[in-house]
Design a protein around this motif. Sequence first.
Motif, mmCIF file in Angstrom:
data_model
loop_
_atom_site.group_PDB
_atom_site.id
_atom_site.type_symbol
_atom_site.label_atom_id
_atom_site.label_comp_id
_atom_site.label_asym_id
_atom_site.label_seq_id
_atom_site.Cartn_x
_atom_site.Cartn_y
_atom_site.Cartn_z
ATOM 1 N N UNK A 6 0.816 -1.226 0.000
ATOM 2 C CA UNK A 6 0.000 0.000 0.000
ATOM 3 C C UNK A 6 0.846 1.271 0.000
ATOM 4 N N UNK A 7 2.142 1.151 -0.261
ATOM 5 C CA UNK A 7 3.035 2.306 -0.180
ATOM 6 C C UNK A 7 2.582 3.442 -1.085
ATOM 7 N N UNK A 8 2.142 3.116 -2.298
ATOM 8 C CA UNK A 8 1.771 4.151 -3.267
ATOM 9 C C UNK A 8 0.270 4.373 -3.389
ATOM 10 N N UNK A 9 -0.531 3.493 -2.814
ATOM 11 C CA UNK A 9 -1.984 3.624 -2.944
ATOM 12 C C UNK A 9 -2.670 2.960 -1.753
ATOM 13 N N UNK A 10 -3.395 3.735 -0.907
ATOM 14 C CA UNK A 10 -4.146 3.120 0.192
ATOM 15 C C UNK A 10 -5.208 2.168 -0.347
ATOM 16 N N UNK A 11 -5.584 1.185 0.466
ATOM 17 C CA UNK A 11 -6.681 0.289 0.107
ATOM 18 C C UNK A 11 -7.659 0.242 1.271
ATOM 19 N N UNK A 12 -8.925 -0.078 0.973
ATOM 20 C CA UNK A 12 -9.903 -0.298 2.034
ATOM 21 C C UNK A 12 -10.406 -1.725 1.951
ATOM 22 N N UNK A 90 -9.201 4.737 -5.047
ATOM 23 C CA UNK A 90 -9.815 5.425 -6.190
ATOM 24 C C UNK A 90 -11.154 4.819 -6.599
ATOM 25 N N UNK A 91 -11.541 3.698 -5.979
ATOM 26 C CA UNK A 91 -12.773 2.992 -6.336
ATOM 27 C C UNK A 91 -13.874 3.342 -5.343
ATOM 28 N N UNK A 92 -15.041 3.749 -5.857
ATOM 29 C CA UNK A 92 -16.194 4.077 -5.023
ATOM 30 C C UNK A 92 -16.986 2.807 -4.708
ATOM 31 N N UNK A 93 -17.491 2.699 -3.469
ATOM 32 C CA UNK A 93 -18.204 1.509 -3.004
ATOM 33 C C UNK A 93 -19.619 1.900 -2.588
ATOM 34 N N UNK A 94 -20.629 1.269 -3.197
ATOM 35 C CA UNK A 94 -22.014 1.473 -2.797
ATOM 36 C C UNK A 94 -22.727 0.125 -2.885
ATOM 37 N N UNK A 95 -24.057 0.125 -2.775
ATOM 38 C CA UNK A 95 -24.788 -1.133 -2.806
ATOM 39 C C UNK A 95 -26.191 -0.888 -3.324
ATOM 40 N N UNK A 115 -21.615 -2.584 -5.234
ATOM 41 C CA UNK A 115 -21.293 -1.918 -6.500
ATOM 42 C C UNK A 115 -19.978 -1.165 -6.346
ATOM 43 N N UNK A 116 -19.054 -1.407 -7.251
ATOM 44 C CA UNK A 116 -17.747 -0.749 -7.235
ATOM 45 C C UNK A 116 -17.548 -0.024 -8.565
ATOM 46 N N UNK A 117 -17.157 1.238 -8.453
ATOM 47 C CA UNK A 117 -17.048 2.085 -9.647
ATOM 48 C C UNK A 117 -15.733 2.860 -9.613
#
Length: 202
Positions: A6-12, A90-95, A115-117
């Motif tokens: 995750x050094x260059x990009x955080x993740x959830x 960078x990915x949006x999370x909804x449902x 839903x991931x966008x």
Amino acid sequence: MLSIDVTNMPVYFEHHILLWKNTTITIGLKSLKGALKRMIAGMQIFVTEASGSGVIAFSRDGPGHIVPIRLRRGEEIQVREHQFLAATASVDYSFERVRGLGTMLFGQSGFFIDRFRGETGDGIVWLHGYGNVFEKVLAPGETIDVEPGGWLFKDASVRMDTRIDKLSSGFFGAAMNFVVNRFTGPGRVGIQSMYLHMPSEE
């Protein structure tokens, strides 16, 4: 096991799937859009976010296949609930709630699709499929029937309907229902070779 630097990009991710991490990684909470709507629906309103320098690893409690799906900005993938592992920031999370199957398969309230966008740029979503995962690419108008527990993900362009056929042997009037999810292209459908019945699906 899924390992991500995750050094260059955080993740959830969902917090209960964490296996191990470097001590240089910071864990925090990431709020989700539509928090009030999610809370009323009994869904989580936060996911856990990892940032900093180093590697973090995730795992689910079942044999399976980890599937990375790359999303360009504006692209969307729809995923069976409880099978999301992690996604880049960078990915949006909804449902969305899927109704109509409720009385047959998933309880009175139906079930949810995640839903991931790709929202702020290109990103990656990692999924966990049980058993092996296969991808079927449907042409426009092409259809495929999948056992309701067998699908893992689909492109937003793929329509999903439920087909219920009544089967009767004529023997003492015995009858049962044969239920499938029918997917209509164009787009991809991910299929898993085994599945687990989650509590929300009982």
